[in-house]
Design a protein around this motif. Structure first.
Motif, PDB file in Angstrom:
ATOM      1  N   ALA A  82      -2.895  -1.452 -11.200  1.00 26.11           N
ATOM      2  CA  ALA A  82      -4.074  -0.657 -11.509  1.00 26.11           C
ATOM      3  C   ALA A  82      -4.315   0.400 -10.446  1.00 26.11           C
ATOM      4  CB  ALA A  82      -5.300  -1.562 -11.652  1.00 26.11           C
ATOM      5  N   GLY A  83      -4.099   0.057  -9.171  1.00 27.84           N
ATOM      6  CA  GLY A  83      -4.269   1.035  -8.110  1.00 27.84           C
ATOM      7  C   GLY A  83      -3.272   2.171  -8.205  1.00 27.84           C
ATOM      8  N   THR A  84      -2.039   1.853  -8.550  1.00 29.14           N
ATOM      9  CA  THR A  84      -1.020   2.891  -8.707  1.00 29.14           C
ATOM     10  C   THR A  84      -1.381   3.848  -9.830  1.00 29.14           C
ATOM     11  OG1 THR A  84       0.672   1.355  -7.909  1.00 29.14           O
ATOM     12  CG2 THR A  84       1.424   3.300  -9.108  1.00 29.14           C
ATOM     13  N   LEU A  85      -1.828   3.310 -10.952  1.00 35.58           N
ATOM     14  CA  LEU A  85      -2.229   4.163 -12.072  1.00 35.58           C
ATOM     15  C   LEU A  85      -3.449   5.004 -11.724  1.00 35.58           C
ATOM     16  CD1 LEU A  85      -1.778   1.738 -15.126  1.00 35.58           C
ATOM     17  CD2 LEU A  85      -0.222   3.526 -14.314  1.00 35.58           C
ATOM     18  N   ALA A  86      -4.377   4.435 -10.950  1.00 32.42           N
ATOM     19  CA  ALA A  86      -5.569   5.192 -10.552  1.00 32.42           C
ATOM     20  C   ALA A  86      -5.179   6.378  -9.677  1.00 32.42           C
ATOM     21  CB  ALA A  86      -6.543   4.276  -9.818  1.00 32.42           C
ATOM     22  N   LEU A  87      -4.290   6.145  -8.724  1.00 33.88           N
ATOM     23  CA  LEU A  87      -3.822   7.243  -7.882  1.00 33.88           C
ATOM     24  C   LEU A  87      -3.102   8.295  -8.709  1.00 33.88           C
ATOM     25  CD1 LEU A  87      -2.438   5.274  -4.803  1.00 33.88           C
ATOM     26  CD2 LEU A  87      -4.519   6.636  -4.898  1.00 33.88           C
ATOM     27  N   THR A 100       0.827  -1.202   0.000  1.00 28.98           N
ATOM     28  CA  THR A 100       0.000   0.000   0.000  1.00 28.98           C
ATOM     29  C   THR A 100       0.860   1.251   0.000  1.00 28.98           C
ATOM     30  OG1 THR A 100      -1.777  -1.141   1.179  1.00 28.98           O
ATOM     31  CG2 THR A 100      -1.772   1.254   1.269  1.00 28.98           C
ATOM     32  N   LEU A 101       1.908   1.260   0.817  1.00 31.01           N
ATOM     33  CA  LEU A 101       2.814   2.405   0.874  1.00 31.01           C
ATOM     34  C   LEU A 101       3.511   2.614  -0.465  1.00 31.01           C
ATOM     35  CD1 LEU A 101       3.972   4.538   2.823  1.00 31.01           C
ATOM     36  CD2 LEU A 101       5.809   2.930   3.332  1.00 31.01           C
ATOM     37  N   SER A 102       3.911   1.530  -1.101  1.00 33.31           N
ATOM     38  CA  SER A 102       4.569   1.634  -2.408  1.00 33.31           C
ATOM     39  C   SER A 102       3.612   2.169  -3.460  1.00 33.31           C
ATOM     40  CB  SER A 102       5.100   0.265  -2.827  1.00 33.31           C
ATOM     41  OG  SER A 102       6.015  -0.248  -1.882  1.00 33.31           O
ATOM     42  N   MET A 103       2.359   1.717  -3.425  1.00 41.22           N
ATOM     43  CA  MET A 103       1.356   2.235  -4.364  1.00 41.22           C
ATOM     44  C   MET A 103       1.202   3.735  -4.224  1.00 41.22           C
ATOM     45  SD  MET A 103      -1.608  -0.677  -4.001  1.00 41.22           S
ATOM     46  CE  MET A 103      -2.863   0.465  -4.599  1.00 41.22           C
ATOM     47  N   SER A 104       1.106   4.199  -2.987  1.00 40.24           N
ATOM     48  CA  SER A 104       0.899   5.632  -2.776  1.00 40.24           C
ATOM     49  C   SER A 104       2.123   6.441  -3.189  1.00 40.24           C
ATOM     50  CB  SER A 104       0.565   5.900  -1.306  1.00 40.24           C
ATOM     51  OG  SER A 104       1.675   5.599  -0.480  1.00 40.24           O
ATOM     52  N   ALA A 105       3.319   5.952  -2.856  1.00 38.15           N
ATOM     53  CA  ALA A 105       4.533   6.691  -3.187  1.00 38.15           C
ATOM     54  C   ALA A 105       4.754   6.755  -4.697  1.00 38.15           C
ATOM     55  CB  ALA A 105       5.735   6.054  -2.501  1.00 38.15           C
ATOM     56  N   TRP A 124       0.323  13.118  -0.893  1.00 39.79           N
ATOM     57  CA  TRP A 124       0.835  11.797  -0.538  1.00 39.79           C
ATOM     58  C   TRP A 124       0.095  11.253   0.689  1.00 39.79           C
ATOM     59  CZ3 TRP A 124       5.575  10.455   2.769  1.00 39.79           C
ATOM     60  CH2 TRP A 124       5.811   9.074   2.707  1.00 39.79           C
ATOM     61  N   GLU A 125      -0.166  12.131   1.663  1.00 38.80           N
ATOM     62  CA  GLU A 125      -0.972  11.715   2.812  1.00 38.80           C
ATOM     63  C   GLU A 125      -2.330  11.183   2.352  1.00 38.80           C
ATOM     64  OE1 GLU A 125      -1.441  14.601   5.894  1.00 38.80           O
ATOM     65  OE2 GLU A 125       0.552  15.417   5.574  1.00 38.80           O
ATOM     66  N   ASN A 126      -2.989  11.931   1.483  1.00 41.10           N
ATOM     67  CA  ASN A 126      -4.301  11.506   1.000  1.00 41.10           C
ATOM     68  C   ASN A 126      -4.219  10.199   0.222  1.00 41.10           C
ATOM     69  OD1 ASN A 126      -5.410  13.805   2.107  1.00 41.10           O
ATOM     70  ND2 ASN A 126      -5.419  14.957   0.204  1.00 41.10           N
ATOM     71  N   ASN A 127      -3.145  10.035  -0.541  1.00 40.66           N
ATOM     72  CA  ASN A 127      -3.014   8.829  -1.358  1.00 40.66           C
ATOM     73  C   ASN A 127      -2.767   7.589  -0.509  1.00 40.66           C
ATOM     74  OD1 ASN A 127      -3.482  10.127  -3.760  1.00 40.66           O
ATOM     75  ND2 ASN A 127      -1.327  10.384  -4.274  1.00 40.66           N
ATOM     76  N   ILE A 128      -2.173   7.754   0.677  1.00 44.16           N
ATOM     77  CA  ILE A 128      -2.030   6.619   1.591  1.00 44.16           C
ATOM     78  C   ILE A 128      -3.414   6.090   1.946  1.00 44.16           C
ATOM     79  CG2 ILE A 128      -1.439   6.000   3.960  1.00 44.16           C
ATOM     80  CD1 ILE A 128       0.967   5.960   2.327  1.00 44.16           C
ATOM     81  N   ARG A 129      -4.314   6.987   2.320  1.00 44.58           N
ATOM     82  CA  ARG A 129      -5.674   6.568   2.672  1.00 44.58           C
ATOM     83  C   ARG A 129      -6.393   5.999   1.457  1.00 44.58           C
ATOM     84  NH1 ARG A 129      -4.902  11.763   4.632  1.00 44.58           N
ATOM     85  NH2 ARG A 129      -4.514  11.886   6.862  1.00 44.58           N
ATOM     86  N   ALA A 130      -6.229   6.664   0.316  1.00 49.69           N
ATOM     87  CA  ALA A 130      -6.902   6.196  -0.893  1.00 49.69           C
ATOM     88  C   ALA A 130      -6.382   4.829  -1.322  1.00 49.69           C
ATOM     89  CB  ALA A 130      -6.718   7.216  -2.020  1.00 49.69           C
ATOM     90  N   ALA A 131      -5.069   4.603  -1.206  1.00 53.99           N
ATOM     91  CA  ALA A 131      -4.498   3.315  -1.590  1.00 53.99           C
ATOM     92  C   ALA A 131      -5.029   2.199  -0.713  1.00 53.99           C
ATOM     93  CB  ALA A 131      -2.970   3.373  -1.503  1.00 53.99           C
TER      94      ALA A 131
END
Length: 259
Positions: free
Chosen positions: A135-140, A72-77, A198-205
């Motif tokens: 797919a999650g990384t691309l969505a973010l 999850t952290l990698s997806m958000s970063a 990035w904070e928001n993307n952690i929650r979104a991921a």
């Protein structure tokens, strides 16, 4: 007494319109507030929460949660990094750096990117990229590109133009003047925006996994669908700890940038 000037009236009109919108929202929704305070609701809630205790703390499951947290952290970063690149590529024309013809199309693209939520982007990209974190990384990246692109464009437009004009007058090239004058002014603000997103993307991921995009969200959906509440409680705790850690790091970095 002379009438109030238009500038004094406009804020009052905006507040009145917002108040009317709130009242209309309450009137349009059938909100049953009394249902929250009945003995049956309290009993059902207590029974539901009791199923989460105690959390699953076996070592193999904690390892799975750790691996999912890293995913999850990698997806958000990575999603945020890709979004910064896309946002800057769109922010420059959206701020009018390449002439007026590209300004409107670029802002339309930014509006489309940020108008579609991450969950919708993930649902669309799952068809193309399949299940998993890609797919999650691309969505973010898609949604955040639209948000950061608009913020970056506004920051570039609001930057003081005199330093760049001075450098251009003294013989500096367009790119050099932009990097040394305009970009240096807006870079701390852009970095602050990036850390906040990035904070928001952690929650979104963590939520994107619910639609099959990997990470802690996918674990949470799996265990909840099987009514394994104790396992789900551990996943929720892992989400809270990860978000709290990233929030603390992001706040510290933003404070360091604004000093």
């Amino acid at each position: 007494m002379p009438p109030a000037p238009p500038r004094a009236i406009m804020p009052l009109l905006v507040l009145a319109a917002l108040a009317a919108l709130v009242v209309a929202s309450f009137a349009a929704l059938e909100l049953k507030w009394g249902a929250f305070f009945t003995p049956e609701a309290a009993e059902t809630t207590a029974e539901f929460l009791d199923g989460f205790a105690p959390p699953e703390l076996s070592l193999p499951f904690l390892r799975k949660c750790l691996a999912a947290s890293v995913e999850t952290l990698s997806m958000s970063a990575l999603g945020t990094l890709l979004a910064v690149l896309g946002a800057m590529a769109l922010a420059l024309p959206a701020a009018g750096r390449f002439g007026p013809l590209l300004r409107v199309p670029s802002r339309v693209v930014l509006n489309v990117l940020r108008s579609i939520p991450e969950l919708v982007w993930a649902a669309l990209l799952l068809v193309l990229a399949g299940l998993g974190p890609f797919a999650g990384t691309l969505a973010l990246a898609a949604h955040t590109s639209g948000v950061l692109g608009r913020l970056f464009a506004d920051a570039l437009e609001n930057a003081e133009p005199l330093p760049e004009k001075t450098l251009r007058t003294n013989g500096a090239g367009p790119m050099s003047a932009f990097f040394y004058a305009t970009l240096s002014q807006t870079l701390p603000q852009m970095l602050s925006y990036t850390l906040y997103r990035w904070e928001n993307n952690i929650r979104a991921a963590a939520v994107l996994g619910v639609v099959g995009a990997g990470g802690l969200g996918q674990m949470l959906k799996y265990h909840l669908s099987l009514f394994q509440m104790q396992n789900a409680a551990t996943v929720v705790i892992a989400m809270l700890l990860m978000v709290a850690m990233v929030d603390a790091v992001s706040v510290a970095l933003r404070r360091a940038l604004t000093r």
